[in-house]
Design an enzyme around this catalytic site. Structure first.
Site, short mmCIF file in Angstrom:
data_model
loop_
_atom_site.label_atom_id
_atom_site.label_comp_id
_atom_site.label_asym_id
_atom_site.label_seq_id
_atom_site.Cartn_x
_atom_site.Cartn_y
_atom_site.Cartn_z
N HIS A 1 3.60 2.26 -3.75
CA HIS A 1 4.42 1.65 -4.67
C HIS A 1 5.43 2.75 -5.49
CE1 HIS A 1 6.52 -1.11 -6.78
NE2 HIS A 1 5.61 -1.79 -7.60
N HIS B 1 10.23 -0.48 3.85
CA HIS B 1 10.36 -1.42 2.74
C HIS B 1 9.80 -2.72 3.19
CE1 HIS B 1 11.39 -3.36 -0.87
NE2 HIS B 1 11.46 -2.26 -1.40
N ASP C 1 12.40 5.56 -3.17
CA ASP C 1 11.63 6.87 -3.45
C ASP C 1 11.92 8.33 -2.95
OD1 ASP C 1 9.04 4.47 -3.99
OD2 ASP C 1 9.99 5.66 -5.59
C1 SDX Z 1 8.72 0.74 -3.81
O1 SDX Z 1 8.54 -3.86 -3.09
C2 SDX Z 1 9.32 -3.32 -3.60
O2 SDX Z 1 10.24 -3.76 -4.23
C3 SDX Z 1 9.16 -2.08 -4.18
C4 SDX Z 1 10.03 -1.08 -4.96
C5 SDX Z 1 10.47 -1.57 -6.18
O3 SDX Z 1 11.45 -1.19 -6.34
O4 SDX Z 1 9.44 -2.14 -6.78
O5 SDX Z 1 11.02 -1.02 -3.99
C6 SDX Z 1 9.59 0.33 -4.83
O6 SDX Z 1 7.63 0.71 -3.76
C7 SDX Z 1 9.46 1.40 -2.49
C8 SDX Z 1 8.40 1.68 -1.09
C9 SDX Z 1 7.78 2.98 -1.55
N1 SDX Z 1 6.66 3.13 -0.66
C10 SDX Z 1 6.83 4.15 0.40
O7 SDX Z 1 7.75 4.80 0.47
C11 SDX Z 1 5.50 4.39 1.06
C12 SDX Z 1 5.65 4.47 2.53
N2 SDX Z 1 6.20 3.13 2.95
C13 SDX Z 1 5.26 2.25 3.42
O8 SDX Z 1 3.92 2.48 3.34
C14 SDX Z 1 5.64 0.83 3.84
O9 SDX Z 1 6.99 1.03 4.27
C15 SDX Z 1 5.61 -0.10 2.41
C16 SDX Z 1 4.45 -0.02 1.81
C17 SDX Z 1 6.79 0.13 1.84
C18 SDX Z 1 5.91 -1.52 3.44
O10 SDX Z 1 5.08 -1.63 4.12
P1 SDX Z 1 5.14 -2.98 4.98
O11 SDX Z 1 5.99 -4.06 4.57
O12 SDX Z 1 3.58 -3.60 4.63
O13 SDX Z 1 5.08 -2.79 6.43
P2 SDX Z 1 3.90 -2.38 7.23
O14 SDX Z 1 3.11 -1.49 6.76
O15 SDX Z 1 3.52 -3.55 7.86
O16 SDX Z 1 4.59 -1.53 8.40
C19 SDX Z 1 5.07 -2.10 9.42
C20 SDX Z 1 5.16 -0.98 10.62
C21 SDX Z 1 3.78 -0.47 10.77
O17 SDX Z 1 4.05 -0.01 12.26
P3 SDX Z 1 2.87 -0.64 13.07
O18 SDX Z 1 1.48 -0.89 12.59
O19 SDX Z 1 3.55 -2.13 13.46
O20 SDX Z 1 3.14 0.15 14.36
O21 SDX Z 1 5.97 0.04 9.99
C22 SDX Z 1 5.01 1.18 10.01
C23 SDX Z 1 3.74 0.54 9.98
O22 SDX Z 1 2.86 1.78 10.32
N3 SDX Z 1 5.56 1.87 8.87
C24 SDX Z 1 5.53 3.22 8.78
C25 SDX Z 1 6.06 3.29 7.28
N4 SDX Z 1 6.32 2.09 6.53
C26 SDX Z 1 5.87 1.27 7.68
N5 SDX Z 1 5.54 4.38 9.60
C27 SDX Z 1 5.71 5.52 8.78
N6 SDX Z 1 5.98 5.68 7.71
C28 SDX Z 1 6.41 4.86 6.87
N7 SDX Z 1 6.86 4.95 5.66
#
Ligand code: SDX
Length: 429
Positions: free
Chosen positions: A268, A307, A363
């Site tokens: 997050h 996201h 981010d």
């Molecule tokens: C914020 O919710 C909000 O609005 C938050 C926010 C706000 O203003 O409050 O926008 C702020 O928190 C932004 C997000 C910051 N976090 C990151 O940058 C961390 C990296 N990103 C992730 O961990 C991920 O994208 C999330 C947590 C943000 C979202 O995850 P989801 O929706 O639960 O997606 P998922 O984990 O189910 O992923 C779906 C697929 C997976 O692949 P498969 O298992 O299907 O093969 O996408 C892949 C994940 O492995 N994936 C990534 C990835 N994010 C998702 N692979 C590599 N790098 C990534 N960053």
């Protein structure tokens, strides 16, 4: 004429049920009538990350993840970032309308005249280790603020609520700056009420021996734009935490402390810190392909990408990227920028990311700006928490005044042991 309802047949009993659809949802409690016998508890929905569950009705922020749209109270984020300022946006989030001139002036006066913190707070901030993470210090200090304002428990008294909202928005920068100065072994700098919200924050962070700190106007405005972009984001993890904790009718300091705790996580608000550390770990543009390979192998996540809601480019990331160039004109180009641009170039062209609809989020570029402004990496999530305080408070107050609100207490699917008898210790093997 189509009916706004679902007709479901329970194949276990052959019975059919009509479930009303309102605003694109069904009420989960309407599933409970679906039973196999009179003493059956009835159906529940199972949604562990609330991925497809509306936890509330809200008028504050609208996001269209497919189209990359973000609006605060109906106003597009692009217009607010260009034409507004953070305190005006905080007013908008909390009051639902842009302020008139006199409303804005009294709002700014109220916030400006609550920037000081009780002198005792310095004493327990001094108790933290020199290398304490500032998010941990912020989390602990904001929670402790509830002990300085016991009247904050009167959450249904509007004037009391308003005063705590002023205090929290006003004091976040002061506490954040004190945490930073503590980590550097520098004396605390007191608020300067002649300066703007972000100008005063920069003053409390960077003032040294000069009699009066003069913020660089480009930096001051860039930080103000970043604060606007970070102010709210509907039901994100930390807003959900604030609403859930607030639903127990605890004071707003404790509810906001829960939001800080949620934001601290690397998935997050901690992602801005993690994204910059990732760029530093990659080290050079030519090492980006090897890192991307590790991401695709599932070894590491591309921090600052992806996201839950945005399946297009995060609209905030676009504005932040533009703002970064304005900052770099003053601070000099951040050498990590070329690595970030290469990561984005490769990722946006790679099937792995395209298929998963992973784009830069809020981010990804923020950390480059914060680092160029001279903030240490561990301060980055704190720079997210400061502006998000107004969004958390808007969500908290809307929850409090919502007639549908009850204490949040989810159900579970129990998959543990059935009844079993106690075994004396000498018989356990
Ligand atoms: C914020 O919710 C909000 O609005 C938050 C926010 C706000 O203003 O409050 O926008 C702020 O928190 C932004 C997000 C910051 N976090 C990151 O940058 C961390 C990296 N990103 C992730 O961990 C991920 O994208 C999330 C947590 C943000 C979202 O995850 P989801 O929706 O639960 O997606 P998922 O984990 O189910 O992923 C779906 C697929 C997976 O692949 P498969 O298992 O299907 O093969 O996408 C892949 C994940 O492995 N994936 C990534 C990835 N994010 C998702 N692979 C590599 N790098 C990534 N960053």
């Amino acid at each position: 004429m189509s009916k706004e309802s679902l007709t479901v047949i329970d194949n276990r009993t052959g019975k059919s049920y009509e479930i009303p659809i309102t605003q694109g949802t069904i009420r989960a409690m309407d599933l409970r009538q679906i039973k196999v016998s009179e003493d059956d508890f009835g159906l529940m929905s199972y949604d562990p990350a609330l991925e497809n569950t509306a936890s509330c009705k809200s008028r504050i922020t609208f996001i269209d993840g497919e189209k990359g749209i973000l609006r605060y109270r109906g106003y597009p984020i692009e217009q607010l970032a260009e034409k507004s300022n953070y305190l005006e946006v905080a007013y908008l989030l909390l009051h639902g309308e842009l302020p008139t001139k006199s409303e804005y002036e009294s709002w700014v006066y109220d916030i400006t005249h609550h920037t000081f913190i009780h002198e005792n707070i310095k004493k327990f901030m001094d108790g933290f280790r020199h290398d304490a993470h500032p998010m941990g210090m912020l989390l602990g200090t904001v929670g402790a603020l509830s002990t300085f304002y016991p009247e904050a428990k009167n959450i249904f008294d509007e004037n009391t609520r308003r005063k705590q909202i002023h205090r929290l928005i006003a004091k976040m920068p002061t506490i954040a700056a004190f945490a930073y100065r503590h980590s550097r072994g520098l004396p605390y700098v007191y608020p300067d009420n002649d300066l703007s919200y972000t100008g005063n924050f920069l003053n409390m962070i960077f003032k040294m021996t000069e009699l009066k700190y003069q913020p660089n106007p480009v930096i001051e405005r860039a930080l103000d734009i970043l604060f606007i972009l970070h102010a709210d984001h509907e039901q994100n993890c930390s807003a959900n935490a604030v609403r859930a904790v607030g639903s127990s009718l605890v004071d707003p300091y404790s509810a906001v402390a829960a939001g800080i705790a949620a934001l601290y996580g690397p998935l997050h608000g901690g992602a801005n810190e993690a994204a910059l550390r990732m760029l530093m770990e990659i080290g050079s543009k030519d090492k980006v392909p090897a890192f991307i390979k590790r991401v695709k192998a599932g070894e590491v996540r591309l921090m600052g990408f992806g996201h839950r809601i945005y399946k297009a480019y995060d609209p905030r990331a676009k504005i932040i990227k533009q703002t970064a160039y304005k900052v770099f004109e003053v601070t000099g180009l951040n050498p990590l920028l070329e690595i970030a641009l290469e990561v984005e170039r490769i990722a946006l062209d790679d099937e792995y990311f395209i298929k998963r609809r992973l784009y830069p989020n809020v981010d990804f570029y923020t950390g480059l700006i914060y680092q160029s402004l001279g903030f240490p990496v561990e301060m980055f999530p704190v720079l997210f928490a400061i502006p998000r305080t107004s969004g958390w408070l808007a969500q908290w107050e809307e929850m409090l005044l919502d007639k549908d609100t009850k204490i949040v207490r989810p159900r579970q699917v129990y998959i543990g042991y059935d009844k079993r008898d106690y075994v004396p210790i000498e018989q356990r093997g």
